[in-house]
Design a protein around this motif. Structure first.
Motif, PDB file in Angstrom:
ATOM      1  N   GLY A 150       6.092   1.809   1.806  1.00 14.26           N
ATOM      2  CA  GLY A 150       5.518   1.470   3.177  1.00 14.26           C
ATOM      3  C   GLY A 150       5.094   0.170   3.498  1.00 14.26           C
ATOM      4  N   GLU A 151       4.480  -0.417   4.276  1.00 15.80           N
ATOM      5  CA  GLU A 151       4.106  -1.495   5.170  1.00 15.80           C
ATOM      6  C   GLU A 151       4.020  -2.786   3.499  1.00 15.80           C
ATOM      7  OE1 GLU A 151       2.274  -4.351   8.337  1.00 15.80           O
ATOM      8  OE2 GLU A 151       2.154  -1.780   8.232  1.00 15.80           O
ATOM      9  N   GLY A 152       4.790  -3.592   3.828  1.00 11.76           N
ATOM     10  CA  GLY A 152       3.999  -4.195   2.753  1.00 11.76           C
ATOM     11  C   GLY A 152       4.811  -4.204   1.078  1.00 11.76           C
ATOM     12  N   ILE A 153       5.379  -3.160   1.264  1.00 15.96           N
ATOM     13  CA  ILE A 153       6.029  -2.498   0.043  1.00 15.96           C
ATOM     14  C   ILE A 153       7.231  -3.268  -0.496  1.00 15.96           C
ATOM     15  CG2 ILE A 153       6.840  -0.822  -1.759  1.00 15.96           C
ATOM     16  CD1 ILE A 153       3.875  -1.142  -1.260  1.00 15.96           C
ATOM     17  N   ARG A 154       7.574  -3.942  -1.409  1.00 11.72           N
ATOM     18  CA  ARG A 154       8.574  -4.481  -2.011  1.00 11.72           C
ATOM     19  C   ARG A 154       9.472  -3.779  -3.482  1.00 11.72           C
ATOM     20  NH1 ARG A 154      10.269 -10.653  -4.296  1.00 11.72           N
ATOM     21  NH2 ARG A 154      12.496 -10.377  -4.049  1.00 11.72           N
ATOM     22  N   LEU A 155      10.533  -3.145  -2.320  1.00 18.51           N
ATOM     23  CA  LEU A 155      10.673  -1.939  -3.676  1.00 18.51           C
ATOM     24  C   LEU A 155      11.721  -2.607  -4.251  1.00 18.51           C
ATOM     25  CD1 LEU A 155      11.509   0.743  -5.024  1.00 18.51           C
ATOM     26  CD2 LEU A 155      13.573   1.386  -3.115  1.00 18.51           C
ATOM     27  N   ILE A 156      11.699  -2.848  -6.030  1.00 19.65           N
ATOM     28  CA  ILE A 156      12.914  -3.689  -7.215  1.00 19.65           C
ATOM     29  C   ILE A 156      13.877  -3.609  -7.489  1.00 19.65           C
ATOM     30  CG2 ILE A 156      12.425  -5.236  -8.493  1.00 19.65           C
ATOM     31  CD1 ILE A 156       9.616  -5.360  -8.423  1.00 19.65           C
ATOM     32  N   ALA A 157      14.211  -1.550  -8.111  1.00 20.97           N
ATOM     33  CA  ALA A 157      14.628  -0.486  -8.867  1.00 20.97           C
ATOM     34  C   ALA A 157      14.444   0.752  -8.441  1.00 20.97           C
ATOM     35  CB  ALA A 157      14.499  -1.730  -9.932  1.00 20.97           C
TER      36      ALA A 157
ATOM     37  N   LEU B 162       9.962   0.584 -10.040  1.00 20.69           N
ATOM     38  CA  LEU B 162       9.519  -0.799  -9.518  1.00 20.69           C
ATOM     39  C   LEU B 162       9.129  -1.558  -8.363  1.00 20.69           C
ATOM     40  CD1 LEU B 162      11.326  -2.192 -12.472  1.00 20.69           C
ATOM     41  CD2 LEU B 162       8.881  -1.218 -13.235  1.00 20.69           C
ATOM     42  N   TYR B 163       8.144  -1.612  -7.935  1.00 21.58           N
ATOM     43  CA  TYR B 163       8.256  -2.162  -7.081  1.00 21.58           C
ATOM     44  C   TYR B 163       6.666  -2.971  -6.468  1.00 21.58           C
ATOM     45  CZ  TYR B 163       4.073   1.249  -5.733  1.00 21.58           C
ATOM     46  OH  TYR B 163       2.619   1.651  -5.349  1.00 21.58           O
ATOM     47  N   THR B 164       6.573  -3.562  -5.392  1.00 20.68           N
ATOM     48  CA  THR B 164       5.370  -4.842  -5.134  1.00 20.68           C
ATOM     49  C   THR B 164       4.839  -4.602  -4.120  1.00 20.68           C
ATOM     50  OG1 THR B 164       6.155  -6.265  -4.978  1.00 20.68           O
ATOM     51  CG2 THR B 164       6.341  -6.641  -6.907  1.00 20.68           C
ATOM     52  N   ASP B 165       3.215  -4.372  -4.293  1.00 16.64           N
ATOM     53  CA  ASP B 165       2.760  -4.061  -3.036  1.00 16.64           C
ATOM     54  C   ASP B 165       2.247  -4.975  -2.173  1.00 16.64           C
ATOM     55  OD1 ASP B 165       0.017  -5.192  -4.017  1.00 16.64           O
ATOM     56  OD2 ASP B 165      -0.782  -3.123  -4.698  1.00 16.64           O
ATOM     57  N   ALA B 166       1.333  -5.091  -1.178  1.00 17.41           N
ATOM     58  CA  ALA B 166       0.958  -5.352  -0.141  1.00 17.41           C
ATOM     59  C   ALA B 166       0.057  -6.452  -1.041  1.00 17.41           C
ATOM     60  CB  ALA B 166       0.476  -5.230   1.220  1.00 17.41           C
ATOM     61  N   ASP B 167      -0.518  -6.470  -2.440  1.00 17.65           N
ATOM     62  CA  ASP B 167      -1.166  -7.485  -2.429  1.00 17.65           C
ATOM     63  C   ASP B 167      -0.573  -8.206  -4.214  1.00 17.65           C
ATOM     64  OD1 ASP B 167      -3.200  -6.811  -0.929  1.00 17.65           O
ATOM     65  OD2 ASP B 167      -3.647  -5.206  -2.188  1.00 17.65           O
TER      66      ASP B 167
ATOM     67  N   ALA C 195      16.276   8.381  -1.891  1.00 14.73           N
ATOM     68  CA  ALA C 195      15.593   8.408   0.022  1.00 14.73           C
ATOM     69  C   ALA C 195      14.346   7.602  -0.447  1.00 14.73           C
ATOM     70  CB  ALA C 195      14.537   9.551  -0.959  1.00 14.73           C
ATOM     71  N   HIS C 196      14.405   6.343  -2.168  1.00 16.61           N
ATOM     72  CA  HIS C 196      13.475   5.253  -2.113  1.00 16.61           C
ATOM     73  C   HIS C 196      15.054   4.277  -1.391  1.00 16.61           C
ATOM     74  CE1 HIS C 196      10.059   6.850  -3.900  1.00 16.61           C
ATOM     75  NE2 HIS C 196       9.939   7.281  -2.295  1.00 16.61           N
ATOM     76  N   VAL C 197      15.252   3.970  -1.848  1.00 13.53           N
ATOM     77  CA  VAL C 197      16.913   3.215  -1.885  1.00 13.53           C
ATOM     78  C   VAL C 197      17.232   2.917  -0.262  1.00 13.53           C
ATOM     79  CG1 VAL C 197      19.164   3.353  -1.726  1.00 13.53           C
ATOM     80  CG2 VAL C 197      18.589   3.928  -3.665  1.00 13.53           C
ATOM     81  N   ARG C 198      16.340   3.590   0.923  1.00 14.96           N
ATOM     82  CA  ARG C 198      16.507   2.791   1.756  1.00 14.96           C
ATOM     83  C   ARG C 198      14.667   2.090   2.462  1.00 14.96           C
ATOM     84  NH1 ARG C 198      15.176   9.065   4.526  1.00 14.96           N
ATOM     85  NH2 ARG C 198      13.361   8.455   3.360  1.00 14.96           N
ATOM     86  N   SER C 199      14.017   1.936   1.175  1.00 10.92           N
ATOM     87  CA  SER C 199      13.088   1.037   1.581  1.00 10.92           C
ATOM     88  C   SER C 199      11.903   1.641   2.431  1.00 10.92           C
ATOM     89  CB  SER C 199      13.877  -0.390   1.874  1.00 10.92           C
ATOM     90  OG  SER C 199      14.249  -0.783   0.205  1.00 10.92           O
ATOM     91  N   ARG C 200      11.853   2.714   2.482  1.00  9.06           N
ATOM     92  CA  ARG C 200      10.448   2.704   3.810  1.00  9.06           C
ATOM     93  C   ARG C 200      10.391   4.386   3.160  1.00  9.06           C
ATOM     94  NH1 ARG C 200      12.026   7.395   7.211  1.00  9.06           N
ATOM     95  NH2 ARG C 200      14.499   8.169   8.051  1.00  9.06           N
ATOM     96  N   ARG C 201       9.007   4.594   3.594  1.00  8.01           N
ATOM     97  CA  ARG C 201       8.496   5.744   2.932  1.00  8.01           C
ATOM     98  C   ARG C 201       9.175   6.971   4.008  1.00  8.01           C
ATOM     99  NH1 ARG C 201       3.341   6.457   1.250  1.00  8.01           N
ATOM    100  NH2 ARG C 201       1.915   8.368   1.295  1.00  8.01           N
TER     101      ARG C 201
END
Length: 516
Positions: A360-367, A390-395, A313-319
């Motif tokens: 969610g918004e601003g989240i960048r999924l790495i793996a 693994l991801y980076t958040d909006a900050d 589900a997360h591969v879709r890169s959306r919440r």
């Protein structure tokens, strides 16, 4: 690197196993003269190489006149095994495997002329500086039959429509090896030491091995030779440059051990948990890879399904949203590859995930579920991990997310979660030893998502929390210390014997089961 890169020795196992994973590992593996200048793998010699020992004993017993009776065979196997310092579980398996090998030798050769052992591991030159080899015992008959045998810990594998690459290389090596007499027939066979199974993989003339080799194996060997990609993974634990490879992370001091153990090893949090339950189980299952029974409980299977659904589900890169977890027949539902019954079983847990989904918004999924490998130089250990996300958040903060499922009550607070799940101190220690993800973010945190049927809870530890990092370092050091030094792998009989996958080989496990 030091040594000659133009000298190649390619085995049948290389042909079969080196196409996947790290290309550099395969290319270095087939170059025996090429070594790292700054590091050398150390080998743990506290236990003998089990398959090598078994086949040597078997070939000696062929010519032993005392094995004509069951009592004589039993006595001679005991006498042979006494010469080796073996773990009790390895000894039990070896006895079983030797009997099965000798039975398969008789059954498999019943329809051909008697075979006599000739040599181990033939090598043949196929060009300047290029050698083909096969790790195998070689047998010959007085009527021109030559046979090479593949040994498996468990049972033989179902044959494919065409021979595999191992068979093609083995057959070619057998055909090119200098004969004692005239060889007119080549057989490649396989023996399952765990169950005594036997099958013929190839049976043909020496001349027929050339088109087989060229059609099935040759292109793969060229790919292995020229591969240069570096992909950290399972092969790191055996790689000749693991301690100086720039493709894996530097986790010096991760285990908190001041000096190396008996040899270069590899370990994960799962290894440490298994070792903590029973050292013998870890050794026989994860180090020796003995045949095992499958004890997959409902909780373990359910957890795997939930992790699979979340990862896909997360591969879709959306919440994840409520419509993703509707009825199985609803076209808006995200059912992944689950069956209707599987989806019905796990959907209550998936609904609890909606409140703690990290995307969610601003989240960048790495793996998602991406293996992560590093090297602890102080301990001389390859560190293996597989964070769920693994991801980076909006900050721009780097986040490691781990997900656990349970039918027990959820942890009350961060401290209880830290103590219940080894993954927490393990992954915190990754951050503490410098891991910041591929983008090297300045800030980082660990998140633990715990799901039950009725609720979910998210626990967070920040890189700036020095006390948490110190506690993680201490926990990993404490939990790994005994494993790091162990060479005896003593059993710990108890209720866990009932579902131990290698209990068949452990004398103490059988005693523990009787007591229960």
């Amino acid at each position: 690197m030091e040594g000659r890169a133009d000298i190649l020795r390619i085995s049948a196992s290389d042909a079969q196993d080196r196409l996947d994973g790290c290309g550099a590992y395969g290319a270095l593996k087939i170059r025996p003269n090429l070594k790292a200048a700054a590091w050398a793998r150390r080998f743990d010699n506290s236990q003998p190489f089990l398959l090598g020992m078994i086949r040597e004993i078997c070939t000696r017993l062929h010519s032993n006149p005392r094995v004509d009776t069951w009592e004589g065979l039993d006595h001679e196997i005991d006498a042979e095994l006494k010469a080796y310092a073996l773990h009790p579980g390895s000894r039990a398996y070896a006895r079983h495997a030797i009997e099965n090998y000798l039975d398969a030798h008789e059954v498999g050769g019943a329809d051909i002329d008697p075979l006599t052992f000739r040599l181990f591991d033939p090598q043949v030159a196929v060009g300047p500086g290029r050698t083909l080899t096969v790790w195998s015992p070689v047998y010959e008959s007085g009527t021109g039959i030559r046979e090479v045998r593949r040994l498996r810990f468990g049972g033989v594998r179902p044959p494919g429509e065409t021979p595999d690459r191992w068979t093609a290389v083995a057959a070619r090596v057998a055909a090119l090896t200098n004969p004692v007499g005239d060889i007119g027939r080549i057989r490649v066979t396989e023996i399952g030491l765990g169950d005594g199974s036997f099958q013929v993989l190839f049976d043909g003339t020496p001349e027929s091995t050339l088109p087989l080799y060229e059609g099935i194996a040759l292109a793969s060997l060229r790919t292995i030779d020229t591969a240069r990609t570096m992909t950290p993974g399972y092969s790191c634990q055996d790689c000749k440059i693991a301690g100086c490879c720039g493709a894996i992370e530097e986790f010096d001091g991760f285990l908190g051990q001041e000096s190396p153990g008996e040899g270069t090893r590899s370990v994960s949090a799962r290894d440490i948990e298994a070792y903590g339950t029973c050292a013998a189980r870890w050794h026989l299952d994860m180090a020796c890879h003995l045949p095992k029974e499958r004890f997959t409980g409902a909780g373990s299977r359910r957890g795997s399904l939930i992790h699979h659904w979340i990862a896909t589900a997360h591969v879709r890169s959306r919440r994840c949203v409520p419509s993703d977890v509707g009825d199985f027949s609803d076209p808006d539902s995200f059912t992944s590859t689950l069956t209707a019954d599987e989806y019905a079983e796990v959907s209550p847990y998936l609904r609890q995930h909606l409140a703690t989904c990290p995307l969610g918004e601003g989240i960048r999924l790495i793996a998602t579920e991406s293996p992560l490998y590093g090297y602890d130089r102080s301990a001389d250990v390859v560190i293996a991990s597989e964070p769920d996300a693994l991801y980076t958040d909006a900050d721009g903060c780097f986040v490691i997310r781990e997900t656990k499922t349970t039918n027990q009550r959820l942890p009350r607070d961060d401290r209880e979660a830290f103590e219940r799940f080894l993954a927490v101190p393990w992954l915190l220690n990754l951050l503490g030893t410098g891991y910041r993800g591929p983008h090297r973010a300045e800030s980082a945190r660990l998140e633990l998502e715990v799901l039950s049927r009725d609720e979910s809870r998210l626990f967070t530890w920040d890189l700036r929390d020095g006390a948490a990092l110190s506690a993680a370092r201490a926990a990993v050091h404490l939990r790994s210390a005994a494993w790091h030094r162990d060479t005896t792998w003593a059993a710990s009989p108890g209720e866990q014997c009932a579902w131990c996958p290698v209990r068949r080989w452990c004398p103490e496990a059988r005693a523990g089961a009787d007591e229960d």
